[in-house]
Write an enzyme that holds these catalytic residues in place. Structure first.
Site, PDB file in Angstrom:
ATOM      1  N   TYR A  97      37.423  68.584  68.576  1.00 36.96           N
ATOM      2  CA  TYR A  97      38.302  67.471  69.256  1.00 36.96           C
ATOM      3  C   TYR A  97      39.457  68.013  70.144  1.00 36.96           C
ATOM      4  CZ  TYR A  97      35.881  64.755  65.501  1.00 36.96           C
ATOM      5  OH  TYR A  97      34.901  64.285  64.601  1.00 36.96           O
TER       6      TYR A  97
ATOM      7  N   PRO B 188      34.878  56.794  66.922  1.00 36.40           N
ATOM      8  CA  PRO B 188      33.796  55.872  66.286  1.00 36.40           C
ATOM      9  C   PRO B 188      34.525  54.468  66.107  1.00 36.40           C
ATOM     10  CG  PRO B 188      34.558  57.450  64.697  1.00 36.40           C
ATOM     11  CD  PRO B 188      35.183  57.570  66.082  1.00 36.40           C
TER      12      PRO B 188
ATOM     13  N   SER C 288      28.723  66.420  55.055  1.00 36.06           N
ATOM     14  CA  SER C 288      30.157  66.617  54.714  1.00 36.06           C
ATOM     15  C   SER C 288      30.279  68.040  53.655  1.00 36.06           C
ATOM     16  CB  SER C 288      30.578  65.455  53.658  1.00 36.06           C
ATOM     17  OG  SER C 288      31.512  65.607  52.919  1.00 36.06           O
TER      18      SER C 288
ATOM     19  N   GLN D 262      24.732  59.572  59.387  1.00 39.28           N
ATOM     20  CA  GLN D 262      24.613  58.482  58.250  1.00 39.28           C
ATOM     21  C   GLN D 262      26.056  58.235  58.138  1.00 39.28           C
ATOM     22  OE1 GLN D 262      23.528  57.532  53.846  1.00 39.28           O
ATOM     23  NE2 GLN D 262      22.258  59.023  54.548  1.00 39.28           N
TER      24      GLN D 262
END
Ligand code: COA
Length: 640
Positions: A80, A93, A436, A534
């Site tokens: 980022y 998002p 994750s 997902q």
């Protein structure tokens, strides 16, 4: 300050040799023979005893000892803060709520007031960390507790633009007071909504009254200020430059400070047009429809922007650096459940005292700033025109059908995405799937490299008209490989973060960039033409985002029991991509895979194979020799 990761293990550091072997395995089928031979030599040299790789690895071992999470800063910067692209579409998002049916403008304000009450409830839970239940992993390696640190940044941080690198400003100390105001954006004007007045939290009715005043002030036309919010939609360097010009005026400094220290934004949007399909709402949420619509009614540096459109187009725009989509979903689901479960409290008695009118933020805009705002508006408009979005609800089956095949739904969908890309473009490409790593202290994500050789073999079998039984065997192998990589990634043993760490520590040591990171294979393997994720929800809504490269696709999916929502994005300016075409092939592929499963389930010879890759199998015996076996890896190398 609560500790959100007490007791969790540190992120492991994979062995150098294992990462190098896996790297070669992941890139081999994506390169020409010549490229691969070169890469093999470079890797061999890098990992040789006494070589550069060993030195860098030893430094990473030291770093792991000294820090809570050895990759955290490297990853945050790379993903980022160093990235210069504009936040809307490219980085931020969004969650798209179900279409709301507002009959009158006041309805949207009532909705916003109810939502704000929910935010205040949720924030109170966050402040008492023990009231927020610790997330527990589901699916693969279910049951382990997850790091909760990201939640803390939801309402207490912002992304500060920099000329070369941004900064994630997060409140780190309990000495600092928690913010007690939100910013309400209406008609590109910004207002301070104090939610705590005289030590009392505003009730929903008071919030509504304040919102009505804000709307009135915004509509009055008096003192209409330029749409400064557009500047935050520009490239990060451009915005940093503009911000430093704004900062020359004390009035602007005060306005910036109020926005940056706020809990969140609530964007009261104007109606955008008659047709509000899922795809349209997704696009509007991603870019606000440009300067002509609600594109200036935003402040993209703030992590949470709740959008409430008069036309019922509602959702959340999220600045991604402080937290992952899953945390955003947890928070948003709480809010929507709160709104469904707790009736609006507007009928309660009026508040005890007359509330002061919310303060409008003022700006002193020099001609230079005016010019920059119009340049930002042009660039946003180009993004609006460029975004090729396609949201599709696939209703033929969902994850229950896939589970019945004894397959992982996520792996199945990933293989279907590989098939779709291949059918569209005739080749397989480097793919990113977020996994994750919140099982570890300060864990964020690593990459599941879904473009596996097993998926390629299956795809080719599907295209070459092989016997169904052979296709089915290959499908199972592809799913097993995908599942194994998933387990590897969520266990902190994938290769992307490790490679990044090796690259960055070399730079920290002021070494010349090692050959492995200059090699074409490294560049190709990091150009993610397919960027996937997902994001499941338990409340009706969906997540979407843009592609991460100009000629790629962004695919977000939300698997439900009996259907799957796909949000596919790409850019019109790329002659290679087309979201509608991708979706067409995806649907066909899912259909073909279902037919294959159904066809083979009647074949008694496949009964044994139909047991499929349950987790035990996936990390155990089912792997073919060629298929990387995560269990061996995990059992022998997992150093927590
Ligand atoms: N047979 C039968 N059922 C199976 C199965 C099999 N072989 N394999 C898995 N399942 C079941 C699981 O038990 C689970 O059941 P549940 O719905 O009752 O919980 C379900 O199928 C889903 O499992 P699966 O599809 O394998 O995926 P997952 O839930 O483990 O998710 C990841 C995999 C990679 C998506 C997840 O680990 C992850 O990291 N998620 C975060 C992604 C992220 O960060 N997104 C946001 C980015 S901004």
């Amino acid at each position: 300050m609560p500790t959100y990761h007490q007791g969790l293990p540190k992120l492991p550091l994979p062995d150098l040799k294992d990462t190098m072997d896996m790297y070669l395995r992941c890139v081999k089928h994506l390169l020409t023979e010549e490229q691969f031979n070169k890469t093999q030599k470079i890797v061999k040299q890098f990992e040789a005893p006494g070589g550069v790789g060993e030195l860098l690895q030893s430094k990473l071992v030291e770093k792991r000892e000294k820090t809570a999470n050895w990759v955290f800063d490297y990853w945050l910067n790379d993903m980022y803060l160093n990235n210069r692209v504009a936040l809307p579409v490219n980085s931020s998002p969004v969650m798209v709520f179900p279409q709301q049916n507002f009959r009158a403008p006041i309805d949207s304000l009532k909705f916003a007031a109810h939502l704000i009450s929910g935010v205040l409830e949720y924030k109170a839970l966050l402040e008492c960390s023990h009231d927020l239940p610790v997330d527990c992993a589901r699916g693969q390696l279910a049951g382990t507790p997850l790091c909760m640190e990201q939640y803390h940044r939801l309402f207490t941080s912002h992304r500060l633009p920099g000329l070369e690198k941004d900064k994630l400003v997060a409140q780190e100390s309990s000495m600092m007071p928690e913010p007690e105001h939100m910013i309400v954006a209406c008609k590109n004007q910004f207002f301070v909504l104090n939610v705590v007045i005289n030590f009392c939290r505003l009730n929903e009715r008071d919030v509504l009254i304040q919102l009505e005043k804000i709307k009135e002030m915004a509509e009055s036309g008096e003192d209409r200020l330029p749409p400064v919010g557009l500047l935050t939609s520009d490239g990060r360097t451009e915005w940093a430059e503009a911000r430093s010009i704004l900062m020359r005026e004390s009035m602007n400094r005060d306005s910036l400070d109020m926005i940056e220290r706020s809990m969140c934004l609530v964007c009261l949007d104007e109606a955008s047009g008659p047709e509000l399909s899922d795809t349209t709402r997704a696009m509007l949420m991603l870019h606000g429809g440009g300067a002509a619509k609600n594109g200036g009614n935003r402040w993209y540096d703030k992590p949470m922007q709740f959008v409430v459109g008069e036309d019922g187009c509602c959702g959340v725009v999220c600045e991604h650096s402080p937290f992952e989509g899953i945390v955003l979903v947890q928070c948003t689901e709480y809010l929507l459940k709160y709104m469904i479960g707790s009736p609006s409290k507007l009928v309660r008695a009026a508040s005890v005292s007359e509330l002061p009118a919310p303060r409008k933020l003022h700006w002193k805009c020099s001609p230079e700033i005016q010019k920059r705002i119009s340049s930002s508006a042009d660039k946003l408009q180009r993004l609006v025109k460029n975004l090729d979005m396609n949201v599709h609800k696939f209703c033929d089956y969902g994850k229950e059908f896939i589970k019945k095949q004894k397959m992982s739904p996520d792996a199945f969908i990933q293989v279907a995405l590989q098939l779709a890309y291949y059918r569209c473009h005739g080749r397989m490409v480097s793919t990113y799937e977020s996994a994750s790593t919140r099982r570890f202290r300060k864990g964020r994500v690593d990459n599941i490299r879904s473009a596996t050789p097993e998926a390629l073999a299956f795809i080719r079998a599907m295209t070459d008209g092989k016997l169904s039984s052979k296709k089915m065997r290959m499908l199972r192998e592809a799913i097993t490989a995908q599942t194994n990589y998933t387990v590897l990634a969520i266990s902190g043993m994938a290769i992307d973060n490790h490679l990044l760490g090796l690259r960055e520590i070399a730079q920290e040591m002021k070494m010349e960039k090692p050959e492995i990171f200059k090699d074409a294979a490294y560049l190709i393997s990091n150009h993610f033409l397919l960027s996937t994720s997902q994001v499941p929800t338990t409340v009706e809504m969906f997540c979407c985002y843009g592609p991460v490269v100009q000629n790629g696709y962004g695919v977000c999916y939300n698997p439900q029991s009996d259907h799957i929502i796909f949000s596919v994005s790409s850019f019109h300016e790329s002659p290679e991509t087309c979201s509608a075409e991708f979706v067409k092939h995806l649907l066909q592929g899912l259909q073909d895979m279902m037919d294959l499963c159904n066809e083979c389930s009647t074949d008694p010879n496949t009964a044994e194979r139909r047991k499929g890759p349950t987790l035990d199998h996936a990390v155990g015996g089912l792997c073919s020799n060629e298929c990387f076996c995560a269990s061996v890896f995990l059992k022998s190398k997992y150093r927590l």
